[in-house]
Design a protein around this motif. Sequence first.
Motif, PDB file in Angstrom:
ATOM      1  N   GLY A 149       0.797  -1.219   0.000  1.00 36.88           N
ATOM      2  CA  GLY A 149       0.000   0.000   0.000  1.00 36.88           C
ATOM      3  C   GLY A 149       0.830   1.269   0.000  1.00 36.88           C
ATOM      4  N   GLN A 150       1.981   1.268   0.683  1.00 40.13           N
ATOM      5  CA  GLN A 150       2.748   2.498   0.858  1.00 40.13           C
ATOM      6  C   GLN A 150       3.687   2.805  -0.300  1.00 40.13           C
ATOM      7  OE1 GLN A 150       4.645   2.102   4.726  1.00 40.13           O
ATOM      8  NE2 GLN A 150       2.942   3.165   5.718  1.00 40.13           N
ATOM      9  N   ARG A 184       8.122   1.208  -5.787  1.00 38.96           N
ATOM     10  CA  ARG A 184       9.399   0.689  -5.289  1.00 38.96           C
ATOM     11  C   ARG A 184       9.359  -0.830  -5.240  1.00 38.96           C
ATOM     12  NH1 ARG A 184      10.310   0.845   0.954  1.00 38.96           N
ATOM     13  NH2 ARG A 184       8.690  -0.727   0.620  1.00 38.96           N
ATOM     14  N   ASP A 185       8.250  -1.392  -4.758  1.00 41.69           N
ATOM     15  CA  ASP A 185       8.130  -2.842  -4.628  1.00 41.69           C
ATOM     16  C   ASP A 185       8.130  -3.535  -5.987  1.00 41.69           C
ATOM     17  OD1 ASP A 185       7.958  -2.437  -1.911  1.00 41.69           O
ATOM     18  OD2 ASP A 185       5.772  -2.483  -1.867  1.00 41.69           O
ATOM     19  N   ILE A 186       7.429  -2.949  -6.962  1.00 41.47           N
ATOM     20  CA  ILE A 186       7.381  -3.539  -8.298  1.00 41.47           C
ATOM     21  C   ILE A 186       8.753  -3.477  -8.963  1.00 41.47           C
ATOM     22  CG2 ILE A 186       6.498  -3.144 -10.645  1.00 41.47           C
ATOM     23  CD1 ILE A 186       3.782  -2.611  -9.426  1.00 41.47           C
ATOM     24  N   SER A 225       4.510  12.385 -11.436  1.00 40.97           N
ATOM     25  CA  SER A 225       5.855  11.833 -11.588  1.00 40.97           C
ATOM     26  C   SER A 225       6.699  12.060 -10.333  1.00 40.97           C
ATOM     27  CB  SER A 225       6.548  12.472 -12.799  1.00 40.97           C
ATOM     28  OG  SER A 225       5.859  12.187 -13.991  1.00 40.97           O
ATOM     29  N   VAL A 226       6.533  13.223  -9.699  1.00 40.98           N
ATOM     30  CA  VAL A 226       7.256  13.522  -8.458  1.00 40.98           C
ATOM     31  C   VAL A 226       6.944  12.476  -7.393  1.00 40.98           C
ATOM     32  CG1 VAL A 226       7.412  15.147  -6.537  1.00 40.98           C
ATOM     33  CG2 VAL A 226       7.426  15.994  -8.869  1.00 40.98           C
ATOM     34  N   SER A 227       5.666  12.152  -7.241  1.00 37.46           N
ATOM     35  CA  SER A 227       5.263  11.157  -6.240  1.00 37.46           C
ATOM     36  C   SER A 227       5.860   9.788  -6.545  1.00 37.46           C
ATOM     37  CB  SER A 227       3.728  11.055  -6.198  1.00 37.46           C
ATOM     38  OG  SER A 227       3.144  12.276  -5.809  1.00 37.46           O
ATOM     39  N   VAL A 228       5.873   9.418  -7.822  1.00 38.99           N
ATOM     40  CA  VAL A 228       6.401   8.111  -8.216  1.00 38.99           C
ATOM     41  C   VAL A 228       7.913   8.039  -7.978  1.00 38.99           C
ATOM     42  CG1 VAL A 228       6.763   6.550 -10.165  1.00 38.99           C
ATOM     43  CG2 VAL A 228       4.537   7.655  -9.853  1.00 38.99           C
ATOM     44  N   THR A 287      12.431   5.496  -2.105  1.00 39.96           N
ATOM     45  CA  THR A 287      12.292   5.226  -0.676  1.00 39.96           C
ATOM     46  C   THR A 287      13.075   3.971  -0.285  1.00 39.96           C
ATOM     47  OG1 THR A 287      10.082   6.223  -0.616  1.00 39.96           O
ATOM     48  CG2 THR A 287      10.656   4.741   1.179  1.00 39.96           C
ATOM     49  N   GLY A 288      14.088   4.147   0.545  1.00 42.17           N
ATOM     50  CA  GLY A 288      14.867   3.016   1.029  1.00 42.17           C
ATOM     51  C   GLY A 288      15.683   2.305  -0.035  1.00 42.17           C
ATOM     52  N   SER A 289      16.003   2.981  -1.131  1.00 39.51           N
ATOM     53  CA  SER A 289      16.808   2.340  -2.180  1.00 39.51           C
ATOM     54  C   SER A 289      17.903   3.290  -2.655  1.00 39.51           C
ATOM     55  CB  SER A 289      15.920   1.940  -3.372  1.00 39.51           C
ATOM     56  OG  SER A 289      15.578   3.069  -4.150  1.00 39.51           O
TER      57      SER A 289
END
Length: 261
Positions: A107-108, A112-114, A152-155, A161-163
């Motif tokens: 959800g968050q 990043r997860d994909i 795009s900024v949000s993406v 995040t954390g990478s």
Amino acid sequence: MGDTLDDDFYIESEFSLTPDIKSASKRKLDSEEEIQAKPKQAKKSPKEKKSKGGKRTLIIPSSTQGQAELFNDMLKKAFSKLSSLELSSFQAKPEDFMVDLLDSKTGQNPFRDIVRSALKNPEIFPMDTKNKSQPKFGAPKILVICSSAIRSVSVVRDIKTGSNLKVGKLFSKHMKIDEQIDFLQKNEIDVAVGTPNRLLKLLELKKLDTSNLSLLIIDCQRDNKMRTVIDMDDTRKDLSILWKNELYPHSASDSTKIVLI
């Protein structure tokens, strides 16, 4: 250079129209006419649903067949003057889509997860070929296409995040095109996030290299008017041209996979 992401964007308000008020006699006449001959309601497209405001909103399918149909429907609308035979020469196939990646999102930080899941997927990044490839500047492995700069900024924030991935910001308002060209010429890029029009411009200038591209992620987030990148007239056209002229050959050769999120 271009690292500060300003979020002060003006978002247009939606306007609603109030219905016409009919006189009592006119209303009665209309009711009688409706009883005599009530028109059949058109069936809703399986790709759309009605929101609370009465607008039709896009439903993103979770199957390869559904995503291919939705994507090809975008191409058909963008190139409405082409025949079915002409369209078939650059349409996407169900096997081009990697919907299994959707299972990895949380959800968050779904992007990043994909991205993390994709980079570990041997079907997208085969170890025997990717390890042999020479480093290339301005040639992202993953390309994310969004509807606007603010989206795009949000993406970008989500992916970073954390990478420690190198992410290219290929959209307007935060970086001038000259700054983006300079960035592309000096950096190896893991992921590029951009809008269709800016990506087209960089490709026309031959500053963005898609030869290293293995995954295309199309962000179908709705804006405040419940529109997405594949159903707004301007972004749909630019995205379709981008696909036809540049991205389809990679997909046709099975070197690039697609996912709609």
